[in-house]
Motif scaffolding. Sequence first.
Motif, PDB file in Angstrom:
ATOM      1  N   UNK A  63      67.353  -2.925  17.814  1.00 38.58           N
ATOM      2  CA  UNK A  63      68.276  -1.867  17.730  1.00 38.58           C
ATOM      3  C   UNK A  63      69.631  -2.124  18.464  1.00 38.58           C
ATOM      4  N   UNK A  64      69.641  -2.914  19.548  1.00 41.95           N
ATOM      5  CA  UNK A  64      70.854  -3.114  20.529  1.00 41.95           C
ATOM      6  C   UNK A  64      71.621  -4.384  19.704  1.00 41.95           C
ATOM      7  N   UNK A  65      70.630  -5.286  19.042  1.00 42.96           N
ATOM      8  CA  UNK A  65      71.384  -6.534  18.335  1.00 42.96           C
ATOM      9  C   UNK A  65      72.239  -5.812  17.336  1.00 42.96           C
ATOM     10  N   UNK A  66      71.568  -5.036  16.147  1.00 44.43           N
ATOM     11  CA  UNK A  66      72.142  -4.862  15.009  1.00 44.43           C
ATOM     12  C   UNK A  66      73.071  -3.580  15.105  1.00 44.43           C
ATOM     13  N   UNK A  67      72.990  -2.858  16.162  1.00 42.34           N
ATOM     14  CA  UNK A  67      73.593  -1.697  16.227  1.00 42.34           C
ATOM     15  C   UNK A  67      74.669  -1.527  17.454  1.00 42.34           C
ATOM     16  N   UNK A  68      75.630  -0.967  17.162  1.00 39.80           N
ATOM     17  CA  UNK A  68      76.574  -0.612  18.620  1.00 39.80           C
ATOM     18  C   UNK A  68      76.017   0.656  19.274  1.00 39.80           C
ATOM     19  N   UNK A  69      74.787   0.754  19.865  1.00 42.56           N
ATOM     20  CA  UNK A  69      74.281   1.617  20.621  1.00 42.56           C
ATOM     21  C   UNK A  69      75.131   2.256  21.974  1.00 42.56           C
ATOM     22  N   UNK A  70      75.579   1.334  22.794  1.00 42.85           N
ATOM     23  CA  UNK A  70      76.318   1.379  23.694  1.00 42.85           C
ATOM     24  C   UNK A  70      77.577   2.332  23.495  1.00 42.85           C
ATOM     25  N   UNK A  71      78.374   1.807  22.343  1.00 43.05           N
ATOM     26  CA  UNK A  71      79.620   2.356  21.805  1.00 43.05           C
ATOM     27  C   UNK A  71      79.460   3.890  21.321  1.00 43.05           C
ATOM     28  N   UNK A  72      78.162   4.051  20.689  1.00 47.66           N
ATOM     29  CA  UNK A  72      78.005   5.294  19.909  1.00 47.66           C
ATOM     30  C   UNK A  72      77.652   6.117  21.248  1.00 47.66           C
ATOM     31  N   UNK A  73      77.009   5.937  22.120  1.00 50.87           N
ATOM     32  CA  UNK A  73      76.746   6.591  23.624  1.00 50.87           C
ATOM     33  C   UNK A  73      77.992   7.040  24.087  1.00 50.87           C
ATOM     34  N   UNK A  74      78.822   6.057  24.140  1.00 49.90           N
ATOM     35  CA  UNK A  74      80.204   6.211  24.779  1.00 49.90           C
ATOM     36  C   UNK A  74      81.066   7.386  24.029  1.00 49.90           C
ATOM     37  N   UNK A  75      80.896   7.286  22.723  1.00 47.66           N
ATOM     38  CA  UNK A  75      81.636   8.351  21.886  1.00 47.66           C
ATOM     39  C   UNK A  75      80.921   9.697  22.022  1.00 47.66           C
ATOM     40  N   UNK A  76      79.677   9.750  21.942  1.00 43.76           N
ATOM     41  CA  UNK A  76      79.042  11.071  22.250  1.00 43.76           C
ATOM     42  C   UNK A  76      79.366  11.792  23.306  1.00 43.76           C
ATOM     43  N   UNK A  77      79.053  10.944  24.620  1.00 46.17           N
ATOM     44  CA  UNK A  77      79.421  11.585  25.815  1.00 46.17           C
ATOM     45  C   UNK A  77      81.088  11.677  26.066  1.00 46.17           C
ATOM     46  N   UNK A  78      81.748  11.178  25.510  1.00 44.38           N
ATOM     47  CA  UNK A  78      83.375  11.562  25.626  1.00 44.38           C
ATOM     48  C   UNK A  78      83.291  12.791  24.918  1.00 44.38           C
ATOM     49  N   UNK A  79      82.796  12.909  23.436  1.00 45.89           N
ATOM     50  CA  UNK A  79      82.961  14.266  22.854  1.00 45.89           C
ATOM     51  C   UNK A  79      82.159  15.452  23.634  1.00 45.89           C
ATOM     52  N   UNK A  80      80.987  15.238  23.903  1.00 44.08           N
ATOM     53  CA  UNK A  80      80.328  16.367  24.409  1.00 44.08           C
ATOM     54  C   UNK A  80      80.809  16.840  25.609  1.00 44.08           C
ATOM     55  N   UNK A  81      81.021  16.011  26.685  1.00 43.26           N
ATOM     56  CA  UNK A  81      81.591  16.312  27.934  1.00 43.26           C
ATOM     57  C   UNK A  81      82.939  16.983  27.880  1.00 43.26           C
ATOM     58  N   UNK A  82      83.781  16.400  27.030  1.00 48.75           N
ATOM     59  CA  UNK A  82      85.253  17.197  26.855  1.00 48.75           C
ATOM     60  C   UNK A  82      85.077  18.542  26.046  1.00 48.75           C
ATOM     61  N   UNK A  83      83.993  18.582  25.174  1.00 50.99           N
ATOM     62  CA  UNK A  83      83.803  19.899  24.360  1.00 50.99           C
ATOM     63  C   UNK A  83      83.285  20.973  25.611  1.00 50.99           C
ATOM     64  N   UNK A  84      82.212  20.591  26.355  1.00 47.00           N
ATOM     65  CA  UNK A  84      81.740  21.494  27.307  1.00 47.00           C
ATOM     66  C   UNK A  84      82.812  21.754  28.406  1.00 47.00           C
ATOM     67  N   UNK A  85      83.785  20.980  28.835  1.00 49.42           N
ATOM     68  CA  UNK A  85      84.557  21.285  29.995  1.00 49.42           C
ATOM     69  C   UNK A  85      85.630  22.076  29.402  1.00 49.42           C
ATOM     70  N   UNK A  86      86.180  22.012  28.296  1.00 49.25           N
ATOM     71  CA  UNK A  86      87.132  22.798  27.536  1.00 49.25           C
ATOM     72  C   UNK A  86      86.678  24.112  27.405  1.00 49.25           C
ATOM     73  N   UNK A  87      85.438  24.200  26.824  1.00 48.95           N
ATOM     74  CA  UNK A  87      84.784  25.513  26.616  1.00 48.95           C
ATOM     75  C   UNK A  87      84.558  26.492  27.528  1.00 48.95           C
ATOM     76  N   UNK A  88      84.365  25.718  28.743  1.00 46.23           N
ATOM     77  CA  UNK A  88      84.062  26.599  29.892  1.00 46.23           C
ATOM     78  C   UNK A  88      85.203  27.155  30.566  1.00 46.23           C
ATOM     79  N   UNK A  89      86.514  26.306  30.414  1.00 47.54           N
ATOM     80  CA  UNK A  89      87.599  26.794  31.030  1.00 47.54           C
ATOM     81  C   UNK A  89      88.179  27.867  29.977  1.00 47.54           C
TER      82      UNK A  89
END
Length: 284
Positions: A63-89
């Motif tokens: 999975x880690x050799x064939x797929x960009x797992x770290x990059x996908x996690x990074x994108x998901x975390x950026x999206x989710x944290x930004x959404x949660x912060x802006x929605x709260x505010x």
Amino acid sequence: MKKKKTSIGMVIIYIVLIQWALTTIYPILWVVLNSFKDRKIIVSDSFSLPIGDKFTLDNYTTAFQRLDIIGAYRNSIIISVTVAFVVILLAGMASYGLVRYRFKGRKILQNIVIAGMMFPVFATIIPVFRMMAAIGIVNTPHVWKSLLAVILPQIAGNMSFAIVVLSGYIKELPIELEEAAYMEGCNAFQIFGKVIMPLAKPSFATVGIFSFLWSYNDLFTQTFMLRGNQYGITRLLNEITSREGTNYGLMAAAVALVIIPILIVYICLQKYIIKGMTAGAVKG
């Protein structure tokens, strides 16, 4: 101290709840266990434990050799944290304004907020996609622009729920504390930040957690807005399913990588979820 008597009804309720919990936990446990087995063993004996010769880490290595797992996690975390912060505010300020201020059109705005919960994302994705394309943030080589094309619709999609939950909680807060802060020279933004947010912390935590989880798990919006190395983790899982449909070991490992972070978040923050939802239910 008197011991509480356990009634037959309570015993039945606990039995039903335990059975329901097992039906929920078992599929997750089955996937995690099979992620440590070779795909041939999964096909022939999927219910055995990964012990001895059956245990392998090859699925995770692949999975880690064939797929960009770290990059996908990074994108998901950026999206989710930004959404949660802006929605709260934004939802917090909107809820405070709707609850504490009297102005023309207030009832109409409240009805619009409630009506916003009635429309599923499937009904609005085409006009939303066209709007994102019109401002040039869809199908671009710039990862940040593409992530923004997912973030904006998810913020809008979570706002109605967040405003309803926060409004019910803020409505029951003692207004005398705000009046005292106003007499001390605080403006509306200072009152919101120093009085409302600390007092409504359980409700804000609930809104933030749910916004994060819904954003993290959202596949539909990501399917329309993201391409290639811009994928989030759920979008990457969908690609694995289409490309590696018969490699059950790799699929199980990918599913485990997706769900384990969510389980950790929920286990660590479940008291805030329960406290915030029950408080909102009572105070709303």
